[in-house]
Design a protein around this motif. Structure first.
Motif, mmCIF file in Angstrom:
data_model
loop_
_atom_site.group_PDB
_atom_site.id
_atom_site.type_symbol
_atom_site.label_atom_id
_atom_site.label_comp_id
_atom_site.label_asym_id
_atom_site.label_seq_id
_atom_site.Cartn_x
_atom_site.Cartn_y
_atom_site.Cartn_z
ATOM 1 N N MET A 1 6.208 5.827 3.958
ATOM 2 C CA MET A 1 6.667 4.464 3.773
ATOM 3 C C MET A 1 7.674 4.435 2.619
ATOM 4 S SD MET A 1 4.469 0.945 3.374
ATOM 5 C CE MET A 1 3.766 1.185 4.982
ATOM 6 N N PRO A 2 8.802 3.744 2.798
ATOM 7 C CA PRO A 2 9.816 3.692 1.737
ATOM 8 C C PRO A 2 9.317 2.894 0.527
ATOM 9 C CG PRO A 2 10.399 2.217 3.534
ATOM 10 C CD PRO A 2 9.183 2.980 3.976
ATOM 11 N N THR A 3 9.873 3.215 -0.635
ATOM 12 C CA THR A 3 9.548 2.462 -1.841
ATOM 13 C C THR A 3 10.380 1.190 -1.876
ATOM 14 O OG1 THR A 3 11.277 3.484 -3.172
ATOM 15 C CG2 THR A 3 9.141 4.632 -3.089
ATOM 16 N N PHE A 4 10.025 0.286 -2.804
ATOM 17 C CA PHE A 4 10.808 -0.938 -2.963
ATOM 18 C C PHE A 4 12.240 -0.605 -3.366
ATOM 19 C CE2 PHE A 4 6.535 -2.907 -3.577
ATOM 20 C CZ PHE A 4 6.617 -3.822 -2.553
ATOM 21 N N ALA A 5 12.409 0.368 -4.239
ATOM 22 C CA ALA A 5 13.764 0.756 -4.661
ATOM 23 C C ALA A 5 14.550 1.310 -3.481
ATOM 24 C CB ALA A 5 13.692 1.777 -5.793
ATOM 25 N N GLU A 6 13.912 2.132 -2.655
ATOM 26 C CA GLU A 6 14.589 2.695 -1.484
ATOM 27 C C GLU A 6 14.970 1.612 -0.476
ATOM 28 O OE1 GLU A 6 12.429 7.098 -1.527
ATOM 29 O OE2 GLU A 6 11.603 5.501 -0.277
ATOM 30 N N VAL A 13 13.456 -6.302 -10.197
ATOM 31 C CA VAL A 13 12.402 -6.738 -9.277
ATOM 32 C C VAL A 13 11.377 -5.623 -9.093
ATOM 33 C CG1 VAL A 13 11.918 -7.431 -6.886
ATOM 34 C CG2 VAL A 13 13.876 -8.409 -8.102
ATOM 35 N N VAL A 14 11.836 -4.400 -8.920
ATOM 36 C CA VAL A 14 10.942 -3.248 -8.790
ATOM 37 C C VAL A 14 10.052 -3.140 -10.033
ATOM 38 C CG1 VAL A 14 10.841 -0.723 -8.594
ATOM 39 C CG2 VAL A 14 12.508 -2.014 -7.244
ATOM 40 N N ASP A 15 10.634 -3.370 -11.216
ATOM 41 C CA ASP A 15 9.869 -3.287 -12.467
ATOM 42 C C ASP A 15 8.799 -4.369 -12.542
ATOM 43 O OD1 ASP A 15 11.437 -1.127 -13.200
ATOM 44 O OD2 ASP A 15 12.712 -2.294 -14.577
ATOM 45 N N VAL A 16 9.129 -5.594 -12.128
ATOM 46 C CA VAL A 16 8.139 -6.678 -12.133
ATOM 47 C C VAL A 16 6.989 -6.329 -11.203
ATOM 48 C CG1 VAL A 16 7.717 -9.071 -11.420
ATOM 49 C CG2 VAL A 16 9.725 -8.524 -12.796
ATOM 50 N N PRO A 25 5.263 -1.080 -0.620
ATOM 51 C CA PRO A 25 5.283 -2.282 0.210
ATOM 52 C C PRO A 25 4.069 -2.366 1.132
ATOM 53 C CG PRO A 25 7.367 -1.095 0.376
ATOM 54 C CD PRO A 25 6.413 -0.208 -0.352
ATOM 55 N N PHE A 26 3.605 -3.588 1.343
ATOM 56 C CA PHE A 26 2.614 -3.840 2.381
ATOM 57 C C PHE A 26 3.320 -3.651 3.723
ATOM 58 C CE2 PHE A 26 0.492 -5.937 -1.077
ATOM 59 C CZ PHE A 26 -0.854 -5.990 -0.736
ATOM 60 N N PRO A 27 2.575 -3.405 4.798
ATOM 61 C CA PRO A 27 3.220 -3.203 6.105
ATOM 62 C C PRO A 27 4.181 -4.321 6.512
ATOM 63 C CG PRO A 27 0.937 -2.499 6.224
ATOM 64 C CD PRO A 27 1.126 -3.132 4.858
ATOM 65 N N ILE A 28 3.816 -5.589 6.294
ATOM 66 C CA ILE A 28 4.710 -6.688 6.689
ATOM 67 C C ILE A 28 6.005 -6.644 5.882
ATOM 68 C CG2 ILE A 28 3.735 -8.453 5.142
ATOM 69 C CD1 ILE A 28 4.184 -10.453 7.531
ATOM 70 N N GLN A 29 5.927 -6.210 4.635
ATOM 71 C CA GLN A 29 7.121 -6.118 3.795
ATOM 72 C C GLN A 29 8.010 -4.967 4.257
ATOM 73 O OE1 GLN A 29 5.148 -5.698 0.054
ATOM 74 N NE2 GLN A 29 4.384 -7.807 0.097
ATOM 75 N N ALA A 30 7.409 -3.824 4.508
ATOM 76 C CA ALA A 30 8.192 -2.670 4.975
ATOM 77 C C ALA A 30 8.846 -2.968 6.318
ATOM 78 C CB ALA A 30 7.296 -1.440 5.082
#
Length: 161
Positions: A1-6, A13-16, A25-30
């Motif tokens: 699963m990709p990271t938020f930065a990827e 936002v990634v830091d927060v 990411p949760f599945p719905i986010q990814a």
């Protein structure tokens, strides 16, 4: 699963998210972030706790941050409609640290409270309005809010409105 930065989220936002213990990411986010970040319409369904709120907040904050412009008085750049003031408050609570990290301003708009604080924030200019439809309609009809500059719209729990 990709990271938020990827996935293309800004480092702030990634830091927060990391500060809040959210690293992947949760599945719905990814599943939805690539399309929503690209500006495509997305429809998501999921149970409570599945990550739906961040699934729409993260691309909204990212898109507004990547396309910075000062909001004009009474003309928000993004709109989130929700059926209850409790849900509006929950969304604002999730948005607040993201908005603070990216210098975005927001206002919550719902009935049962005074108009003037909402009017003052709208007049000062906000990037994001989180609102219940009835009170927002009051502000539009009174000329306190003009939705013509809205670039991004979210209907949260649309089935309950």
């Amino acid at each position: 699963m990709p990271t938020f930065a990827e996935l293309g989220l800004p480092q702030a936002v990634v830091d927060v998210l990391a500060d809040n213990g959210i690293d992947t990411p949760f599945p719905i986010q990814a599943a939805t972030l690539p399309d929503s970040l690209a500006g495509r319409d997305v429809l998501g369904r999921g149970r409570t706790g599945s990550g739906k709120t961040y699934a729409f907040l993260l691309p909204m904050v990212t898109r507004l941050t990547n396309n910075p412009s000062k909001p004009l008085p009474g003309q928000p750049r993004a709109l989130i409609l929700a059926p209850t003031r409790e849900l509006v408050a929950q969304i604002q609570e999730s948005l607040a640290p993201l908005a603070a990290a990216t210098n975005l301003r927001s206002v919550i708009v719902f009935g049962g409270v005074g108009y003037q604080p909402q009017i003052d924030k709208l007049r000062a200019g906000v990037d994001i309005v989180i609102a219940c439809p009835g009170r927002l309609e009051d502000h539009v009809q009174a000329g306190h809010a003009d939705l013509s500059a809205v670039e991004i719209t979210v209907l949260d729990e649309a089935d309950h409105m």
